[in-house]
Structures are given as structure tokens and as C-alpha cells.
Motif scaffolding. Structure first.
Motif, PDB file in Angstrom:
ATOM      1  N   PHE A   1      44.440  37.788  42.575  1.00 22.22           N
ATOM      2  CA  PHE A   1      44.692  37.506  43.987  1.00 22.22           C
ATOM      3  C   PHE A   1      44.958  38.790  44.770  1.00 22.22           C
ATOM      4  O   PHE A   1      44.498  38.945  45.894  1.00 22.22           O
ATOM      5  CB  PHE A   1      45.873  36.545  44.144  1.00 22.22           C
ATOM      6  N   THR A   2      45.734  39.702  44.174  1.00 24.51           N
ATOM      7  CA  THR A   2      46.053  40.925  44.892  1.00 24.51           C
ATOM      8  C   THR A   2      44.827  41.809  45.087  1.00 24.51           C
ATOM      9  O   THR A   2      44.613  42.357  46.172  1.00 24.51           O
ATOM     10  CB  THR A   2      47.136  41.721  44.150  1.00 24.51           C
ATOM     11  N   ILE A   3      44.023  41.964  44.042  1.00 22.78           N
ATOM     12  CA  ILE A   3      42.793  42.761  44.159  1.00 22.78           C
ATOM     13  C   ILE A   3      41.864  42.122  45.191  1.00 22.78           C
ATOM     14  O   ILE A   3      41.286  42.805  46.054  1.00 22.78           O
ATOM     15  CB  ILE A   3      42.079  42.863  42.795  1.00 22.78           C
ATOM     16  N   ASN A   4      41.717  40.812  45.117  1.00 25.86           N
ATOM     17  CA  ASN A   4      40.856  40.075  46.039  1.00 25.86           C
ATOM     18  C   ASN A   4      41.305  40.267  47.484  1.00 25.86           C
ATOM     19  O   ASN A   4      40.510  40.594  48.374  1.00 25.86           O
ATOM     20  CB  ASN A   4      40.878  38.594  45.652  1.00 25.86           C
TER      21      ASN A   4
ATOM     22  N   LEU B   1      34.483  38.022  41.217  1.00 27.67           N
ATOM     23  CA  LEU B   1      35.500  38.543  42.129  1.00 27.67           C
ATOM     24  C   LEU B   1      34.844  39.297  43.290  1.00 27.67           C
ATOM     25  O   LEU B   1      35.228  39.121  44.448  1.00 27.67           O
ATOM     26  CB  LEU B   1      36.460  39.462  41.381  1.00 27.67           C
ATOM     27  N   ALA B   2      33.844  40.122  42.974  1.00 24.87           N
ATOM     28  CA  ALA B   2      33.144  40.888  44.014  1.00 24.87           C
ATOM     29  C   ALA B   2      32.453  39.947  45.008  1.00 24.87           C
ATOM     30  O   ALA B   2      32.515  40.161  46.233  1.00 24.87           O
ATOM     31  CB  ALA B   2      32.126  41.822  43.378  1.00 24.87           C
ATOM     32  N   LEU B   3      31.821  38.890  44.498  1.00 21.93           N
ATOM     33  CA  LEU B   3      31.136  37.931  45.373  1.00 21.93           C
ATOM     34  C   LEU B   3      32.127  37.149  46.232  1.00 21.93           C
ATOM     35  O   LEU B   3      31.855  36.839  47.390  1.00 21.93           O
ATOM     36  CB  LEU B   3      30.293  36.975  44.531  1.00 21.93           C
ATOM     37  N   SER B   4      33.293  36.836  45.671  1.00 25.14           N
ATOM     38  CA  SER B   4      34.331  36.144  46.429  1.00 25.14           C
ATOM     39  C   SER B   4      34.844  37.023  47.565  1.00 25.14           C
ATOM     40  O   SER B   4      35.060  36.552  48.691  1.00 25.14           O
ATOM     41  CB  SER B   4      35.494  35.758  45.503  1.00 25.14           C
ATOM     42  N   ILE B   5      35.028  38.309  47.291  1.00 16.65           N
ATOM     43  CA  ILE B   5      35.503  39.255  48.303  1.00 16.65           C
ATOM     44  C   ILE B   5      34.508  39.358  49.456  1.00 16.65           C
ATOM     45  O   ILE B   5      34.875  39.281  50.632  1.00 16.65           O
ATOM     46  CB  ILE B   5      35.744  40.643  47.676  1.00 16.65           C
TER      47      ILE B   5
ATOM     48  N   PHE C   1      33.393  31.142  43.906  1.00 12.20           N
ATOM     49  CA  PHE C   1      33.481  32.385  43.139  1.00 12.20           C
ATOM     50  C   PHE C   1      34.924  32.763  42.830  1.00 12.20           C
ATOM     51  O   PHE C   1      35.209  33.330  41.772  1.00 12.20           O
ATOM     52  CB  PHE C   1      32.780  33.521  43.884  1.00 12.20           C
ATOM     53  N   LEU C   2      35.851  32.444  43.740  1.00 11.54           N
ATOM     54  CA  LEU C   2      37.260  32.719  43.476  1.00 11.54           C
ATOM     55  C   LEU C   2      37.767  31.880  42.303  1.00 11.54           C
ATOM     56  O   LEU C   2      38.450  32.386  41.407  1.00 11.54           O
ATOM     57  CB  LEU C   2      38.102  32.444  44.717  1.00 11.54           C
ATOM     58  N   LEU C   3      37.420  30.600  42.303  1.00 12.20           N
ATOM     59  CA  LEU C   3      37.846  29.727  41.213  1.00 12.20           C
ATOM     60  C   LEU C   3      37.207  30.139  39.889  1.00 12.20           C
ATOM     61  O   LEU C   3      37.840  30.063  38.831  1.00 12.20           O
ATOM     62  CB  LEU C   3      37.500  28.267  41.547  1.00 12.20           C
ATOM     63  N   LYS C   4      35.953  30.566  39.925  1.00 14.54           N
ATOM     64  CA  LYS C   4      35.294  31.044  38.706  1.00 14.54           C
ATOM     65  C   LYS C   4      35.981  32.304  38.180  1.00 14.54           C
ATOM     66  O   LYS C   4      36.174  32.459  36.968  1.00 14.54           O
ATOM     67  CB  LYS C   4      33.815  31.330  38.979  1.00 14.54           C
ATOM     68  N   ALA C   5      36.371  33.190  39.091  1.00 12.97           N
ATOM     69  CA  ALA C   5      37.063  34.412  38.684  1.00 12.97           C
ATOM     70  C   ALA C   5      38.439  34.100  38.098  1.00 12.97           C
ATOM     71  O   ALA C   5      38.869  34.748  37.138  1.00 12.97           O
ATOM     72  CB  ALA C   5      37.204  35.354  39.881  1.00 12.97           C
TER      73      ALA C   5
END
Length: 283
Positions: A239-242, A4-8, A223-227
Motif C-alpha cells: 500500500f505504501t509503495i503504491n 503493482l506497476a499497472l495498479s499505480i 491489479f491492486l487486489l492481484k498484487a
């Protein structure tokens, strides 16, 4: 939570790169096309299994991948226009407040709960998109400047919902690669058309930022899909946190790096955006 952090961080990097396109006078479409072939190559390289094209063409995600590829090239261009014309914070808010669309989809399709907090959050999100999209100088001007953020809002929401719904758990890199491949094909036809109609030649300055954008873009999707595949973590919460993190970081970068001017109206919109995301999360 590392995914999630990497996606952000990757998604925030996309907005920053779009801003750099304008600063360095890079042709946006050319860089976006380079971005997609780069991201496509990343997906195929990252895919650990041999590609069976006959199986891919008969899979239930092949047609959605074609549609998403077309949508990607359209929305990416709109995202670039929004970041350049309306500002980094406006682009990030309009894009990431689209989290309400996956929420509505979950309620409608998956019969998730809906209550006062969720409905209030959705209404506040719509107001927030308007407030953050209007610049102080444009308050009494034509509303044409609102069109790109609104298109970006709905387009991003449809993309997020579709990716989460159609992505196969065991073939995330391959699924991503085909989406980027189709986006590259569509973008290439647009480039050819522009080169013939407007006699615009390809500029080498589009390559470095285009390749960088491709690496960042692939990372954001992967990374989003992995999360989203982590057990025990609901997609609505993720999704909201992201999205709220991307909005906050993009706004901070816009203020500190690009010296963007944020009006009181824009600040109130950003505040409403954060409140609405919190309400949707709590709901």
C-alpha cells in the motif's frame, strides 16, 4: 511487481481523467455512472466461471460489496470535486495518504507491530494532508475547502482496508463487478433525481470519458487486489509503495500537463507525505 506497476498507472489515470472532466465541461456524476456500468461489465466479462447468484447472495462478501458500492459513488464524487477545486496533487495526496488507515487497521485487528517510526509517520501524514490541501490564496480564508480532501482521506482509507479484507482470493473479478454494479445502481438513482428535480438531461459527451474512466477504474482495483495476493509481499509495504508512487506521478502530471501552481506550503506537505510513507514502510 507488474501488477503493482499497472495498479499505480491506472490509479494515476483516474485523477487525470477527473481533471479532464472539468476541462471539457463533462457532467461528473453522469460520467461516473457510465464509469461504473463499464467497470461492472469488465468484471463480469473477466470472470472465468459461471455466476451462481444464490451462492453470491449467501457469500460473506455480498453485504460488504453493497456497502462498498455506496461508498464508491460518494468518494468518487468527492475525489472529482477535490481534483477540480483543490488540484490534482491535493486529490492524489489526500486519497493516497489514507494508507495510514490500513496500517492502523493492521495494528488493531491483526496485532501488527507498532513503534516510534510508525506513530511518527501517521502524525506526519495527517499534517501533510492539511498542508497540501491549503492553497496560498486560501491560507486566511474559510476552511471549507479542506472538507473534500478530509472526506476523501478517510473514505479512501476505509475503501482500501475493506477491499483488502473482504475480497475473495478466487473471485476477484466477480467481487469487483458486484461493487461496481451497486455503485451504478446508487448513481443511477441520483441521476434520475437530478433529472427530475433540476431537469438535467443526459449529455452524450459524458460517454467517452466515462467509459475510459470505467476501464481505468476496474484495472486499478483488479491489479491492486492481484498484487495484494502475491506471496511474500506484505500489504502494508505494498500500500505504501503504491500510494507514494501515485502521489509522485500525479503531482508531476499536474505540474507538467495541467500547469498547476504548487506553493511552498503545498511542497512542504508533499515532502512530509513522502517522509511519512517511508517511515511507515521502514516500521
Amino acid at each position: 511487481m507488474i501488477y503493482l506497476a499497472l495498479s499505480i498507472l491506472s490509479s494515476t489515470g483516474i485523477f487525470v481523467l477527473f481533471k479532464l472532466f472539468n476541462k471539457h465541461k463533462v457532467d461528473t456524476l453522469q460520467a461516473i455512472v457510465v464509469n461504473y456500468i463499464t467497470a461492472c461489465c469488465c468484471g463480469f466479462i473477466h470472470n472465468s466461471q459461471p455466476v451462481n447468484f444464490s451462492e453470491v447472495m449467501t457469500s460473506n462478501w455480498f453485504i460488504p460489496a453493497i456497502c462498498l458500492g455506496f461508498l464508491f459513488i460518494v468518494i468518487f464524487n468527492v475525489m472529482a470535486i477535490t481534483a477540480q477545486k483543490n488540484g490534482l496533487s491535493v486529490a492524489s495526496v489526500a486519497s493516497k495518504m489514507s494508507v495510514i488507515i490500513p496500517v492502523i487497521f493492521g495494528v488493531w485487528v491483526f496485532k501488527e507491530s507498532v513503534g516510534f517510526k510508525k506513530i511518527t509517520g501517521i502524525l506526519l501524514a495527517l499534517i501533510a494532508v492539511y498542508l497540501t490541501s491549503v492553497k496560498a490564496k486560501e491560507a486566511k480564508a474559510s476552511h471549507a475547502s479542506l472538507i473534500p480532501p478530509i472526506i476523501l482521506f478517510f473514505g479512501s482509507g476505509i475503501i482500501d482496508t475493506s477491499i483488502n479484507y473482504f475480497a475473495p482470493d478466487d473471485s476477484i473479478p466477480l467481487f469487483s463487478a458486484f461493487i461496481f454494479c451497486f455503485a451504478f445502481i446508487v448513481g443511477s438513482f441520483l441521476l434520475i433525481y437530478k433529472s427530475i428535480r433540476l431537469k438535467k438531461s443526459f449529455k452524450l459527451r459524458s460517454l467517452p470519458l466515462g467509459i475510459t474512466l470505467g476501464l481505468v477504474n476496474y484495472s486499478s482495483i483488479f491489479f491492486l487486489l492481484k498484487a495484494l495476493r502475491i506471496d511474500g509481499l506484505e500489504s502494508s509495504a505494498l500500500f505504501t509503495i503504491n500510494n507514494v508512487a501515485i502521489v509522485a506521478i500525479s503531482t508531476l502530471v499536474g505540474l507538467l500537463v495541467f500547469k498547476e501552481q504548487i506553493s511552498k506550503r503545498n511542497w512542504s506537505g508533499i515532502a512530509l507525505a513522502l517522509i511519512s510513507i517511508v517511515l511507515i514502510t521502514l516500521a
